[in-house]
Design a protein around this motif. Structure first.
Motif, PDB file in Angstrom:
ATOM      1  N   MET A  10       0.879  -1.164   0.000  1.00 44.79           N
ATOM      2  CA  MET A  10       0.000   0.000   0.000  1.00 44.79           C
ATOM      3  C   MET A  10       0.916   1.213   0.000  1.00 44.79           C
ATOM      4  O   MET A  10       1.464   1.599   1.028  1.00 44.79           O
ATOM      5  CB  MET A  10      -0.895  -0.014   1.246  1.00 44.79           C
ATOM      6  CG  MET A  10      -1.941  -1.112   1.243  1.00 44.79           C
ATOM      7  SD  MET A  10      -3.357  -0.683   0.214  1.00 44.79           S
ATOM      8  CE  MET A  10      -4.210   0.457   1.295  1.00 44.79           C
ATOM      9  N   ARG A  26      -9.615  -6.295  -9.316  1.00 42.49           N
ATOM     10  CA  ARG A  26     -10.538  -5.167  -9.165  1.00 42.49           C
ATOM     11  C   ARG A  26     -11.383  -4.973 -10.416  1.00 42.49           C
ATOM     12  O   ARG A  26     -12.559  -4.605 -10.325  1.00 42.49           O
ATOM     13  CB  ARG A  26      -9.728  -3.892  -8.873  1.00 42.49           C
ATOM     14  CG  ARG A  26     -10.522  -2.594  -8.929  1.00 42.49           C
ATOM     15  CD  ARG A  26     -11.623  -2.538  -7.883  1.00 42.49           C
ATOM     16  NE  ARG A  26     -12.426  -1.338  -8.043  1.00 42.49           N
ATOM     17  CZ  ARG A  26     -13.472  -1.229  -8.856  1.00 42.49           C
ATOM     18  NH1 ARG A  26     -13.826  -2.267  -9.604  1.00 42.49           N
ATOM     19  NH2 ARG A  26     -14.164  -0.106  -8.927  1.00 42.49           N
ATOM     20  N   TYR A 177     -10.182  -5.001   0.259  1.00 42.49           N
ATOM     21  CA  TYR A 177      -9.808  -3.650  -0.128  1.00 42.49           C
ATOM     22  C   TYR A 177     -11.066  -2.814  -0.338  1.00 42.49           C
ATOM     23  O   TYR A 177     -12.084  -3.306  -0.832  1.00 42.49           O
ATOM     24  CB  TYR A 177      -8.992  -3.656  -1.427  1.00 42.49           C
ATOM     25  CG  TYR A 177      -7.669  -4.356  -1.321  1.00 42.49           C
ATOM     26  CD1 TYR A 177      -6.507  -3.651  -1.019  1.00 42.49           C
ATOM     27  CD2 TYR A 177      -7.569  -5.737  -1.513  1.00 42.49           C
ATOM     28  CE1 TYR A 177      -5.279  -4.292  -0.916  1.00 42.49           C
ATOM     29  CE2 TYR A 177      -6.351  -6.390  -1.407  1.00 42.49           C
ATOM     30  CZ  TYR A 177      -5.209  -5.663  -1.115  1.00 42.49           C
ATOM     31  OH  TYR A 177      -4.004  -6.297  -1.011  1.00 42.49           O
ATOM     32  N   SER A 179     -12.205   1.103  -1.869  1.00 40.73           N
ATOM     33  CA  SER A 179     -11.805   2.356  -2.515  1.00 40.73           C
ATOM     34  C   SER A 179     -12.993   3.297  -2.546  1.00 40.73           C
ATOM     35  O   SER A 179     -14.115   2.892  -2.853  1.00 40.73           O
ATOM     36  CB  SER A 179     -11.294   2.099  -3.935  1.00 40.73           C
ATOM     37  OG  SER A 179     -12.328   1.609  -4.767  1.00 40.73           O
ATOM     38  N   THR A 181     -13.923   6.821  -4.423  1.00 39.21           N
ATOM     39  CA  THR A 181     -13.443   7.641  -5.532  1.00 39.21           C
ATOM     40  C   THR A 181     -14.324   8.858  -5.720  1.00 39.21           C
ATOM     41  O   THR A 181     -15.547   8.740  -5.840  1.00 39.21           O
ATOM     42  CB  THR A 181     -13.417   6.824  -6.837  1.00 39.21           C
ATOM     43  OG1 THR A 181     -12.630   5.651  -6.638  1.00 39.21           O
ATOM     44  CG2 THR A 181     -12.842   7.649  -7.971  1.00 39.21           C
ATOM     45  N   ARG A 196      -8.802   9.069  -5.237  1.00 43.99           N
ATOM     46  CA  ARG A 196      -9.219   7.742  -4.770  1.00 43.99           C
ATOM     47  C   ARG A 196      -8.497   7.427  -3.463  1.00 43.99           C
ATOM     48  O   ARG A 196      -7.266   7.518  -3.381  1.00 43.99           O
ATOM     49  CB  ARG A 196      -8.915   6.684  -5.817  1.00 43.99           C
ATOM     50  CG  ARG A 196      -9.261   5.254  -5.392  1.00 43.99           C
ATOM     51  CD  ARG A 196      -9.100   4.305  -6.571  1.00 43.99           C
ATOM     52  NE  ARG A 196     -10.186   4.488  -7.529  1.00 43.99           N
ATOM     53  CZ  ARG A 196     -10.103   4.117  -8.806  1.00 43.99           C
ATOM     54  NH1 ARG A 196      -8.994   3.588  -9.278  1.00 43.99           N
ATOM     55  NH2 ARG A 196     -11.136   4.292  -9.614  1.00 43.99           N
ATOM     56  N   TRP A 198      -7.706   4.579  -0.787  1.00 40.08           N
ATOM     57  CA  TRP A 198      -7.665   3.129  -0.599  1.00 40.08           C
ATOM     58  C   TRP A 198      -7.516   2.797   0.886  1.00 40.08           C
ATOM     59  O   TRP A 198      -6.766   3.452   1.603  1.00 40.08           O
ATOM     60  CB  TRP A 198      -6.473   2.522  -1.338  1.00 40.08           C
ATOM     61  CG  TRP A 198      -6.623   2.424  -2.806  1.00 40.08           C
ATOM     62  CD1 TRP A 198      -6.149   3.291  -3.739  1.00 40.08           C
ATOM     63  CD2 TRP A 198      -7.291   1.394  -3.526  1.00 40.08           C
ATOM     64  NE1 TRP A 198      -6.483   2.870  -4.999  1.00 40.08           N
ATOM     65  CE2 TRP A 198      -7.182   1.697  -4.903  1.00 40.08           C
ATOM     66  CE3 TRP A 198      -7.966   0.231  -3.141  1.00 40.08           C
ATOM     67  CZ2 TRP A 198      -7.725   0.882  -5.888  1.00 40.08           C
ATOM     68  CZ3 TRP A 198      -8.509  -0.580  -4.131  1.00 40.08           C
ATOM     69  CH2 TRP A 198      -8.389  -0.252  -5.478  1.00 40.08           C
TER      70      TRP A 198
END
Length: 270
Positions: A10, A26, A177, A179, A181, A196, A198
């Motif tokens: 990360m 993803r 995970y 996200s 955005t 974005r 994360w």
């Protein structure tokens, strides 16, 4: 830099570009819809066999075109993506190239394919000119440019994609995970900017990443193409591989350019 238990870092870079396997998790495309759409365009307009997939990413679409019988070169700026492509999607030749300006030989390809808004990383006019001049140099006379991207015209008076964050969650190799955005329009630069954030359930701190796409309008794109010797054959908002509903085998191109996606087929003048 921290890493989750699966070994995926990360970082403050581009998490998906730096980790191609995570990118494919993803954005799964098990049916190779983007590659099949591109092959349909190439076949419908009689393209020759030699294809450059520019901004090839993980190599999925390049490998599909290779499997359809074409001699494919996949090009990308990311060495991580290219390494993944060579291992997981063999068949095409893979080379590093910058879409803002590249020289892979003169008249060596019958078609250039540029999918998933890769063309919109040409933020400045000079970068777009560099891209099109490079395409013109590398294509044979009568060669095709096939591209798929966001449509700048969609954001004229519409805010539905800007009003609220888009949140996605997925699990890969035991780590979840998330996200969030946010998109916003930078009118001065004519860019669609993306922030974005994360996070992962492994305890690593959140990471904020920034990127942007050029907002190109259909008539503007026609002007740039004509200036570089291209004749537009198709320019429409769907159906395509990322539209709703998505393109299906045998469907004809549309006639409007009002939706979120823009699909282009142009021919280099002989």
């Amino acid at each position: 830099m921290t890493a989750d238990p699966s070994g995926t870092p990360m970082t403050s870079g581009n998490l998906l570009t730096d980790n191609p396997a995570l990118y494919e998790a993803r954005f799964p495309d098990p049916d190779r819809l983007a590659g099949r759409w591109a092959e349909d365009c190439l076949r419908r307009h009689g393209a020759g066999p030699r294809v450059l997939d520019l901004g090839c990413g993980t190599g999925r679409d390049a490998a599909h075109l290779h499997g359809a019988g074409r001699a494919v070169t996949g090009a990308d700026l990311s060495e991580a993506m290219l390494a993944h492509a060579r291992t997981h999607h063999p068949g095409p030749a893979y080379v590093q190239a910058d879409l803002h300006g590249f020289d892979l030989g003169e008249g060596v390809f019958d078609a250039v394919v540029c999918l998933d808004s890769s063309l919109l990383y040409c933020h400045a006019n000079a970068q777009l000119d560099g891209f099109l001049a490079s395409c013109r140099r590398t294509l044979t006379p009568g060669g095709l440019l096939v591209a798929e991207m966001r449509n700048g015209a969609y954001f004229l008076g519409r805010t539905d994609l800007l009003d609220i964050p888009t949140v996605d969650t997925f699990t890969w190799q035991g780590t979840t995970y998330r996200s969030a955005t946010n998109l916003f329009v930078d009118r001065t630069a004519q860019l669609l900017r993306r922030i974005r954030v994360w996070s992962a359930d492994d305890g690593s701190p959140p990471v904020e990443q920034h990127s942007a796409w050029r907002l190109l309008f259909p008539l503007e794109l026609r002007h740039f193409l004509a200036a570089h010797g291209f004749e537009v054959l198709d320019l429409h908002d769907g159906p395509g591989p990322r539209t709703e509903p998505a393109w299906r085998e045998g469907e004809s191109p549309g006639v409007t350019a009002d939706g979120d996606r823009l699909h282009l087929v142009a021919r280099l003048s002989a």
